[in-house]
Design a protein around this motif. Structure first.
Motif, PDB file in Angstrom:
ATOM      1  N   GLN A  40     -20.495 107.010  33.300  1.00 60.87           N
ATOM      2  CA  GLN A  40     -19.485 108.035  33.038  1.00 60.87           C
ATOM      3  C   GLN A  40     -18.809 108.434  34.350  1.00 60.87           C
ATOM      4  OE1 GLN A  40     -20.777 111.037  29.831  1.00 60.87           O
ATOM      5  NE2 GLN A  40     -22.710 110.480  30.793  1.00 60.87           N
ATOM      6  N   LYS A  47     -12.848 113.901  31.869  1.00 65.56           N
ATOM      7  CA  LYS A  47     -13.755 112.774  31.729  1.00 65.56           C
ATOM      8  C   LYS A  47     -12.898 111.545  31.464  1.00 65.56           C
ATOM      9  CE  LYS A  47     -17.823 111.316  29.085  1.00 65.56           C
ATOM     10  NZ  LYS A  47     -18.775 111.736  28.029  1.00 65.56           N
ATOM     11  N   GLY A  50     -16.530 107.145  29.696  1.00 65.97           N
ATOM     12  CA  GLY A  50     -17.880 107.476  29.278  1.00 65.97           C
ATOM     13  C   GLY A  50     -18.322 106.578  28.145  1.00 65.97           C
ATOM     14  N   LEU A  58     -24.574 108.017  24.348  1.00 65.18           N
ATOM     15  CA  LEU A  58     -24.558 109.032  25.400  1.00 65.18           C
ATOM     16  C   LEU A  58     -25.453 110.216  25.053  1.00 65.18           C
ATOM     17  CD1 LEU A  58     -20.772 109.044  26.383  1.00 65.18           C
ATOM     18  CD2 LEU A  58     -22.672 107.932  27.584  1.00 65.18           C
ATOM     19  N   GLU A  59     -25.889 110.306  23.799  1.00 60.28           N
ATOM     20  CA  GLU A  59     -26.783 111.387  23.373  1.00 60.28           C
ATOM     21  C   GLU A  59     -28.240 110.946  23.308  1.00 60.28           C
ATOM     22  OE1 GLU A  59     -23.802 110.752  21.636  1.00 60.28           O
ATOM     23  OE2 GLU A  59     -22.906 112.281  22.933  1.00 60.28           O
ATOM     24  N   GLU A 214     -25.139 112.468  28.491  1.00 56.92           N
ATOM     25  CA  GLU A 214     -24.112 113.507  28.413  1.00 56.92           C
ATOM     26  C   GLU A 214     -24.582 114.782  29.109  1.00 56.92           C
ATOM     27  OE1 GLU A 214     -20.250 114.731  27.236  1.00 56.92           O
ATOM     28  OE2 GLU A 214     -21.198 112.773  27.192  1.00 56.92           O
ATOM     29  N   ASP A 215     -25.853 115.133  28.920  1.00 61.24           N
ATOM     30  CA  ASP A 215     -26.383 116.335  29.568  1.00 61.24           C
ATOM     31  C   ASP A 215     -26.577 116.127  31.067  1.00 61.24           C
ATOM     32  OD1 ASP A 215     -26.321 117.628  27.167  1.00 61.24           O
ATOM     33  OD2 ASP A 215     -28.473 117.527  26.786  1.00 61.24           O
ATOM     34  N   LYS A 218     -23.296 116.918  32.559  1.00 65.18           N
ATOM     35  CA  LYS A 218     -23.072 118.365  32.656  1.00 65.18           C
ATOM     36  C   LYS A 218     -23.819 118.957  33.851  1.00 65.18           C
ATOM     37  CE  LYS A 218     -22.228 119.249  27.723  1.00 65.18           C
ATOM     38  NZ  LYS A 218     -22.727 119.955  26.511  1.00 65.18           N
TER      39      LYS A 218
END
Length: 490
Positions: A40, A47, A50, A58-59, A214-215, A218
Motif C-alpha cells: 500500500q 491512498k 492498495g 487487506l483485512e 489496512e490497520d 492506519k
C-alpha cells in the motif's frame, strides 16, 4: 471513541507517482518470487495504491513480529504524555520484585530513553533466547540476571527483551493492563484491531501481535501525522516527532539501504529519509514525513532489505513533487501487476496434456512416512479434485485453477506450521486455500493455511511408469530456510 479519519483514494499520478513505476516494482518482486502478501502507498492525503496478494485481503489478520515494537513504543509515548513516565525514569524503580540480590550497579542507571533507543548496555539476546526456549520463564527477571556489557546509553544493541520491559513499564506506571491501555490510546481512536496472546503463565507476548494490512497502514499514518487523527491531536506531536528522529547510530557505515543508518525509538532510520516499523518476514511500514508519504509492505520473506531497496529504485527515487499526467497505459500495467500479486502458482496453465491419461485413475503407494496409500485426480473441470487416502481415510480437495483459490476445511497432506514464528493467531489453523496449475507434465499445488505465514508447494510429476510426488520437508517461510523436498513414488 473512534475518531473517523477518512482515507481518500486517488490515482498515483495525482500524487506525483507514475503507475508504471509501481507496476515495475511489483513485477520485479514477482520475478524474484518474493512472498509479498500486500502493498500500500499513501501520499499527500490519498491512498494511491492498495492491493493484497490472494488468497490474502487487506483485512486478513497478519503477523507483525518485531514491527510490533512500534506499537509498544507508541504506548510508552502516551504514558510519558500523561506524566506517568519520563525518558529519564530509571527502570529499576518499576521492577524491584524482579531484581537479583547481586544486581550490577549499571542496571540502576538504565532509563526509559535507553530502552526506547536500544542502548540498555546489554549486548546480548541471551534473556530473550532463553525465554523462547522456556516461555514459562520470567523474561524481565532474566534480563536483570543477564550480564551487562557496558554503561547504559553508550552503545546500540538490538535487544529483543526490551519490548517486554517496556510494556511492563506501561502497565506498572499507568495501573492499566497493556491491552486496556492499547485499546484506549490506539485501537478505539484509530478504529483498528490489534491482537496479541498471553503465554502459558499469563504474560502478554508482543511477538505474537496480529493486525491487518489496512490497520498497519492506519498505524503508520498516525506516526506520519505526528499523533494527529480525525482532526485531533491524540498526543503531544513533539513526542512522536522525537520518536521518529534518529537517536543513535547503529555502528554501520556501508552505503545503500540497511539497518546501519540509525535507530530512532523502537523504529529504524531509513537510509533515504524517514523511519520505519520493521518486523521479521518483511513486515515494513515506511514513514516518510518529507514526502508526506507512507508505504506498507507485508509478506513472509527473509529478503526485506531487497524489497525496500527496490522501492527506492523503482518508486521513491522517481517521484515528482507535482501531479503527473494521467497515464491509461500505465494504469493498465499496474492493474495487471496487481492481479499477478497472487500467491497462486506462477507460469502454469489450468489444463495439461496428461489430464486424460490420469483423470479418474487411482495411484497406489507403498508404506511411507506420510501414511499416504492412494491418490486419485479428477481433471478437466473449472477446478481439479484430488482424493487422498491417508491413514485409511479418504479426503477430497478442490484445487483452484487459473490463479483462483478454493477453500478447504483441512490442510493438504501436511499440517500447517503453527510454531510461534509462523502462527497467525485468530484464524482456524485447519482452514487453508488451494490453487494449482500445469507446467509440462507437472501439476503444481500451493497450500496456504489461514493461520500460518508460509506456504507448502507440492509437485505431482506424471510419468509413463507412474506418479512421483514432491512433498516439502517443511513450510516455505521467511523466518527459516526452505527445507527442501522429499519424494513419494508409485
Amino acid at each position: 471513541m473512534n475518531m473517523v479519519q477518512e482515507i481518500i483514494v486517488g490515482s498515483p499520478e495525482a500524487s506525483g507517482i507514475a503507475s508504471r513505476n509501481i507496476a515495475n516494482y511489483l513485477n520485479r518482486l514477482r520475478e524474484m518470487d518474493y512472498d509479498l502478501h500486500s502493498f500500500q502507498i499513501y501520499r499527500d492525503g490519498r491512498k494511491v495504491f492498495g492491493e493484497a496478494a490472494s488468497p490474502y485481503t487487506l483485512e486478513s489478520p497478519h503477523r507483525l513480529l518485531s514491527a510490533a515494537k512500534g506499537i509498544i513504543g507508541a504506548l510508552v509515548l502516551f504514558a510519558i504524555d500523561e506524566g506517568k513516565l519520563s525518558f529519564e525514569s530509571h527502570i529499576v524503580d518499576y521492577f524491584e520484585d524482579k531484581l537479583p540480590k547481586d544486581l550490577d550497579e549499571r542496571f540502576k542507571r538504565i532509563t526509559v530513553y535507553d530502552l526506547m533507543t536500544m542502548q540498555c548496555g546489554q549486548e546480548s539476546d541471551a534473556a530473550f533466547i532463553r525465554f523462547l526456549e522456556n516461555p514459562e520463564d520470567d523474561l524481565c527477571a532474566g534480563f536483570f540476571r543477564t550480564p551487562m556489557d557496558c554503561e547504559p546509553g553508550k552503545r546500540f544493541y538490538y535487544n529483543n527483551a526490551v519490548p517486554h520491559l517496556l510494556f511492563f513499564l506501561v502497565e506498572r506506571s499507568t495501573g492499566k493492563d497493556i491491552k486496556t491501555y492499547m485499546d484506549e490510546k490506539l485501537c478505539r481512536p484509530l478504529g483498528i484491531r490489534i491482537e496479541a496472546q498471553y503465554n502459558a503463565v499469563g504474560v502478554y507476548d508482543p511477538v505474537t501481535t496480529v493486525l491487518s494490512a489496512e490497520d498497519f497502514l492506519k498505524l503508520s499514518l498516525w506516526y506520519l501525522q505526528k499523533g494527529r487523527w480525525g482532526g485531533r491531536w491524540l498526543i503531544d506531536p513533539k513526542l512522536v516527532e522525537m520518536a521518529c528522529t534518529r537517536q543513535v547510530w547503529t555502528g554501520e557505515s556501508r552505503p545503500g539501504y540497511h539497518n546501519g543508518k540509525g535507530y530512532c525509538m523502537q523504529l529504524w532510520k531509513n537510509a533515504f529519509g524517514g523511519c520505519r516499523m520493521d518486523g521479521g518476514g518483511g513486515q515494513i511500514a515506511l514513514i516518510l514525513p518529507e514526502e508526506n508519504m507512507t508505504a506498507v509492505i507485508m509478506g513472509n520473506e527473509s529478503r526485506a532489505e531487497q524489497a525496500i531497496q527496490l522501492f527506492y529504485d523503482e518508486i521513491f527515487s522517481k517521484m515528482s513533487g507535482r501531479p503527473l499526467e494521467e497515464d491509461p497505459e500505465g494504469a493498465g500495467m499496474l492493474a495487471k501487476a496487481a492481479a499477478d500479486m497472487s500467491r497462486a502458482p506462477y507460469g502454469v496453465t489450468p489444463h495439461g496434456n496428461k489430464e486424460s491419461d490420469f483423470s479418474g485413475k487411482t495411484v497406489c503407494f507403498a508404506e511411507n512416512k506420510w501414511g499416504i496409500g492412494q491418490i486419485r485426480f479428477s481433471f478437466g473441470g473449472p477446478e481439479t479434485s484430488v482424493h487422498v487416502q491417508a491413514g485409511g481415510i479418504w479426503r477430497e480437495y478442490q484445487i483452484g485453477l487459473g490463479g483462483k483459490w478454493k477453500k478447504s476445511g483441512c490442510p493438504f497432506i501436511l499440517p500447517p506450521d503453527t510454531s510461534i514464528q509462523n502462527r497467525i493467531y485468530g484464524p482456524d489453523p485447519m482452514e487453508c486455500f488451494l490453487s494449482g496449475g500445469w507446467s509440462g507434465n507437472r501439476f503444481v499445488v500451493v497450500c496456504k493455511s489461514a493461520a500460518s505465514m508460509g506456504e507448502y508447494k507440492f509437485v505431482f510429476l506424471f510419468e509413463e511408469n507412474g506418479l512421483k510426488v514432491q512433498i516439502p520437508n517443511g513450510i516455505s517461510a521467511g523466518m527459516k530456510q526452505d527445507m527442501g523436498m522429499s519424494y513419494l513414488e508409485s
